[in-house]
Scaffold this motif. Sequence first.
Motif, PDB file in Angstrom:
ATOM      1  N   ILE A  55       5.563   3.980   1.118  1.00  0.00           N
ATOM      2  CA  ILE A  55       6.422   3.423   0.080  1.00  0.00           C
ATOM      3  C   ILE A  55       6.775   2.026   0.581  1.00  0.00           C
ATOM      4  O   ILE A  55       7.230   1.868   1.722  1.00  0.00           O
ATOM      5  CB  ILE A  55       7.708   4.249  -0.128  1.00  0.00           C
ATOM      6  N   VAL A  56       6.526   1.019  -0.263  1.00  0.00           N
ATOM      7  CA  VAL A  56       6.738  -0.361   0.150  1.00  0.00           C
ATOM      8  C   VAL A  56       7.557  -1.117  -0.891  1.00  0.00           C
ATOM      9  O   VAL A  56       7.654  -0.694  -2.045  1.00  0.00           O
ATOM     10  CB  VAL A  56       5.385  -1.095   0.360  1.00  0.00           C
ATOM     11  N   ILE A 111       0.424  -7.365   5.106  1.00  0.00           N
ATOM     12  CA  ILE A 111      -0.015  -8.278   4.055  1.00  0.00           C
ATOM     13  C   ILE A 111      -1.066  -7.565   3.206  1.00  0.00           C
ATOM     14  O   ILE A 111      -2.062  -7.083   3.724  1.00  0.00           O
ATOM     15  CB  ILE A 111      -0.625  -9.582   4.627  1.00  0.00           C
ATOM     16  N   LEU A 112      -0.821  -7.519   1.891  1.00  0.00           N
ATOM     17  CA  LEU A 112      -1.742  -6.933   0.929  1.00  0.00           C
ATOM     18  C   LEU A 112      -2.557  -8.052   0.294  1.00  0.00           C
ATOM     19  O   LEU A 112      -2.001  -9.025  -0.202  1.00  0.00           O
ATOM     20  CB  LEU A 112      -0.965  -6.177  -0.153  1.00  0.00           C
ATOM     21  N   ASN A 113      -3.877  -7.923   0.308  1.00  0.00           N
ATOM     22  CA  ASN A 113      -4.799  -8.900  -0.274  1.00  0.00           C
ATOM     23  C   ASN A 113      -5.349  -8.299  -1.565  1.00  0.00           C
ATOM     24  O   ASN A 113      -6.007  -7.273  -1.534  1.00  0.00           O
ATOM     25  CB  ASN A 113      -5.917  -9.179   0.737  1.00  0.00           C
ATOM     26  N   GLN A 114      -5.075  -8.948  -2.708  1.00  0.00           N
ATOM     27  CA  GLN A 114      -5.503  -8.436  -4.005  1.00  0.00           C
ATOM     28  C   GLN A 114      -6.238  -9.503  -4.809  1.00  0.00           C
ATOM     29  O   GLN A 114      -5.890 -10.675  -4.750  1.00  0.00           O
ATOM     30  CB  GLN A 114      -4.306  -7.993  -4.849  1.00  0.00           C
ATOM     31  N   ALA A 115      -7.209  -9.054  -5.604  1.00  0.00           N
ATOM     32  CA  ALA A 115      -7.932  -9.944  -6.497  1.00  0.00           C
ATOM     33  C   ALA A 115      -7.393  -9.879  -7.929  1.00  0.00           C
ATOM     34  O   ALA A 115      -7.550 -10.815  -8.695  1.00  0.00           O
ATOM     35  CB  ALA A 115      -9.422  -9.614  -6.491  1.00  0.00           C
ATOM     36  N   TYR A 116      -6.789  -8.749  -8.314  1.00  0.00           N
ATOM     37  CA  TYR A 116      -6.171  -8.597  -9.632  1.00  0.00           C
ATOM     38  C   TYR A 116      -5.259  -7.389  -9.638  1.00  0.00           C
ATOM     39  O   TYR A 116      -5.132  -6.708  -8.633  1.00  0.00           O
ATOM     40  CB  TYR A 116      -7.210  -8.523 -10.761  1.00  0.00           C
ATOM     41  N   ASN A 117      -4.591  -7.155 -10.783  1.00  0.00           N
ATOM     42  CA  ASN A 117      -3.554  -6.115 -10.882  1.00  0.00           C
ATOM     43  C   ASN A 117      -2.489  -6.346  -9.810  1.00  0.00           C
ATOM     44  O   ASN A 117      -2.136  -5.451  -9.053  1.00  0.00           O
ATOM     45  CB  ASN A 117      -4.145  -4.706 -10.759  1.00  0.00           C
ATOM     46  N   PHE A 118      -1.988  -7.557  -9.755  1.00  0.00           N
ATOM     47  CA  PHE A 118      -1.085  -7.991  -8.701  1.00  0.00           C
ATOM     48  C   PHE A 118       0.254  -7.255  -8.707  1.00  0.00           C
ATOM     49  O   PHE A 118       0.776  -6.898  -9.757  1.00  0.00           O
ATOM     50  CB  PHE A 118      -0.809  -9.492  -8.810  1.00  0.00           C
ATOM     51  N   VAL A 119       0.817  -7.084  -7.512  1.00  0.00           N
ATOM     52  CA  VAL A 119       2.148  -6.508  -7.363  1.00  0.00           C
ATOM     53  C   VAL A 119       3.190  -7.603  -7.588  1.00  0.00           C
ATOM     54  O   VAL A 119       2.883  -8.789  -7.519  1.00  0.00           O
ATOM     55  CB  VAL A 119       2.316  -5.850  -5.978  1.00  0.00           C
ATOM     56  N   ASP A 120       4.429  -7.185  -7.853  1.00  0.00           N
ATOM     57  CA  ASP A 120       5.499  -8.125  -8.173  1.00  0.00           C
ATOM     58  C   ASP A 120       6.590  -8.116  -7.116  1.00  0.00           C
ATOM     59  O   ASP A 120       6.966  -7.053  -6.606  1.00  0.00           O
ATOM     60  CB  ASP A 120       6.129  -7.770  -9.525  1.00  0.00           C
ATOM     61  N   ILE A 121       7.138  -9.294  -6.825  1.00  0.00           N
ATOM     62  CA  ILE A 121       8.220  -9.450  -5.851  1.00  0.00           C
ATOM     63  C   ILE A 121       9.413  -8.585  -6.266  1.00  0.00           C
ATOM     64  O   ILE A 121       9.799  -8.537  -7.429  1.00  0.00           O
ATOM     65  CB  ILE A 121       8.651 -10.929  -5.730  1.00  0.00           C
ATOM     66  N   GLY A 122       9.977  -7.881  -5.266  1.00  0.00           N
ATOM     67  CA  GLY A 122      11.158  -7.055  -5.485  1.00  0.00           C
ATOM     68  C   GLY A 122      10.857  -5.649  -5.986  1.00  0.00           C
ATOM     69  O   GLY A 122      11.737  -4.804  -5.999  1.00  0.00           O
ATOM     70  N   LYS A 123       9.621  -5.398  -6.390  1.00  0.00           N
ATOM     71  CA  LYS A 123       9.247  -4.069  -6.913  1.00  0.00           C
ATOM     72  C   LYS A 123       8.826  -3.152  -5.769  1.00  0.00           C
ATOM     73  O   LYS A 123       8.390  -3.607  -4.718  1.00  0.00           O
ATOM     74  CB  LYS A 123       8.093  -4.180  -7.913  1.00  0.00           C
ATOM     75  N   GLU A 124       8.965  -1.840  -6.017  1.00  0.00           N
ATOM     76  CA  GLU A 124       8.572  -0.834  -5.033  1.00  0.00           C
ATOM     77  C   GLU A 124       7.353  -0.072  -5.532  1.00  0.00           C
ATOM     78  O   GLU A 124       7.188   0.115  -6.742  1.00  0.00           O
ATOM     79  CB  GLU A 124       9.726   0.135  -4.769  1.00  0.00           C
ATOM     80  N   TYR A 125       6.532   0.360  -4.580  1.00  0.00           N
ATOM     81  CA  TYR A 125       5.286   1.053  -4.902  1.00  0.00           C
ATOM     82  C   TYR A 125       4.986   2.106  -3.838  1.00  0.00           C
ATOM     83  O   TYR A 125       5.345   1.933  -2.676  1.00  0.00           O
ATOM     84  CB  TYR A 125       4.107   0.069  -4.903  1.00  0.00           C
ATOM     85  N   LEU A 126       4.271   3.154  -4.247  1.00  0.00           N
ATOM     86  CA  LEU A 126       3.573   4.028  -3.309  1.00  0.00           C
ATOM     87  C   LEU A 126       2.171   3.455  -3.227  1.00  0.00           C
ATOM     88  O   LEU A 126       1.548   3.209  -4.268  1.00  0.00           O
ATOM     89  CB  LEU A 126       3.509   5.469  -3.822  1.00  0.00           C
ATOM     90  N   MET A 127       1.676   3.220  -2.006  1.00  0.00           N
ATOM     91  CA  MET A 127       0.352   2.623  -1.855  1.00  0.00           C
ATOM     92  C   MET A 127      -0.529   3.426  -0.922  1.00  0.00           C
ATOM     93  O   MET A 127      -0.083   3.884   0.125  1.00  0.00           O
ATOM     94  CB  MET A 127       0.460   1.195  -1.330  1.00  0.00           C
ATOM     95  N   PHE A 128      -1.790   3.558  -1.330  1.00  0.00           N
ATOM     96  CA  PHE A 128      -2.867   4.128  -0.516  1.00  0.00           C
ATOM     97  C   PHE A 128      -3.763   2.947  -0.174  1.00  0.00           C
ATOM     98  O   PHE A 128      -4.437   2.404  -1.056  1.00  0.00           O
ATOM     99  CB  PHE A 128      -3.646   5.175  -1.321  1.00  0.00           C
ATOM    100  N   LEU A 129      -3.751   2.534   1.104  1.00  0.00           N
ATOM    101  CA  LEU A 129      -4.412   1.291   1.491  1.00  0.00           C
ATOM    102  C   LEU A 129      -5.401   1.486   2.637  1.00  0.00           C
ATOM    103  O   LEU A 129      -5.233   2.380   3.462  1.00  0.00           O
ATOM    104  CB  LEU A 129      -3.357   0.266   1.929  1.00  0.00           C
ATOM    105  N   SER A 130      -6.382   0.596   2.671  1.00  0.00           N
ATOM    106  CA  SER A 130      -7.286   0.535   3.819  1.00  0.00           C
ATOM    107  C   SER A 130      -7.055  -0.812   4.498  1.00  0.00           C
ATOM    108  O   SER A 130      -6.700  -1.793   3.852  1.00  0.00           O
ATOM    109  CB  SER A 130      -8.745   0.673   3.377  1.00  0.00           C
ATOM    110  N   LYS A 131      -7.236  -0.820   5.813  1.00  0.00           N
ATOM    111  CA  LYS A 131      -7.044  -2.057   6.564  1.00  0.00           C
ATOM    112  C   LYS A 131      -8.403  -2.678   6.835  1.00  0.00           C
ATOM    113  O   LYS A 131      -9.303  -2.029   7.366  1.00  0.00           O
ATOM    114  CB  LYS A 131      -6.323  -1.789   7.889  1.00  0.00           C
ATOM    115  N   GLY A 132      -8.550  -3.930   6.433  1.00  0.00           N
ATOM    116  CA  GLY A 132      -9.801  -4.648   6.637  1.00  0.00           C
ATOM    117  C   GLY A 132      -9.898  -5.200   8.048  1.00  0.00           C
ATOM    118  O   GLY A 132      -8.894  -5.307   8.764  1.00  0.00           O
ATOM    119  N   SER A 133     -11.099  -5.587   8.426  1.00  0.00           N
ATOM    120  CA  SER A 133     -11.314  -6.175   9.755  1.00  0.00           C
ATOM    121  C   SER A 133     -10.602  -7.519   9.893  1.00  0.00           C
ATOM    122  O   SER A 133     -10.399  -8.004  11.001  1.00  0.00           O
ATOM    123  CB  SER A 133     -12.813  -6.326  10.031  1.00  0.00           C
ATOM    124  N   ASP A 134     -10.201  -8.114   8.750  1.00  0.00           N
ATOM    125  CA  ASP A 134      -9.476  -9.385   8.763  1.00  0.00           C
ATOM    126  C   ASP A 134      -7.973  -9.197   8.973  1.00  0.00           C
ATOM    127  O   ASP A 134      -7.218 -10.159   9.011  1.00  0.00           O
ATOM    128  CB  ASP A 134      -9.735 -10.141   7.457  1.00  0.00           C
TER     129      ASP A 134
END
Length: 163
Positions: A55-56, A96-119
């Motif tokens: 939860i972020v 840090i979340l890297n997104q190309a679209y469907n961007f998240v919004d400042i101040g909002k909360e989310y449940l996220m399922f994420l993968s970590k890139g080599s970067d």
Amino acid sequence: MKKSRFIFLACLFTIGSLISVGLIINYDSESPEVQGDWPHKDIDELIKDSDLIAIVKVKDKKMKESKVEKEAGLKRQFSTLKIKEVIKGKPEKEIILNQAYNFVDIGKEYLMFLSKGSDGYYYELTNVSIVPKKNSKFKSKIKGLQGTFNEIELINKVKEKVK
């Protein structure tokens, strides 16, 4: 000859105007969605493939574009996320979340399922792997975790699946 040219141009203008109005009327500004080739994953696959489930809260965001993306009219959003609750993965204060679209919004909360890139950046796994919190509820479209939940219910349901 001039009259037929005028009629042709008037018809062309009228048709163009009608098409433009139709596009404007059918545009849904509440949910512009870029389509991509997202993999279809259920809750078990998301859990298995996630480096981090949490939860972020979105702290800030910055838009960036490479030369190639600029030429294509695309931008990437890099969002700093404050971790509120880790369900799976390494506890960190911020990522840090890297997104190309469907961007998240400042101040909002989310449940996220994420993968970590080599970067070092984190990436969403599918188009449903980021579940927004609206009006104190999380509405999930993830197969096997569909429904509307308060934060505690959602955390408990996901923790049950992680075990």
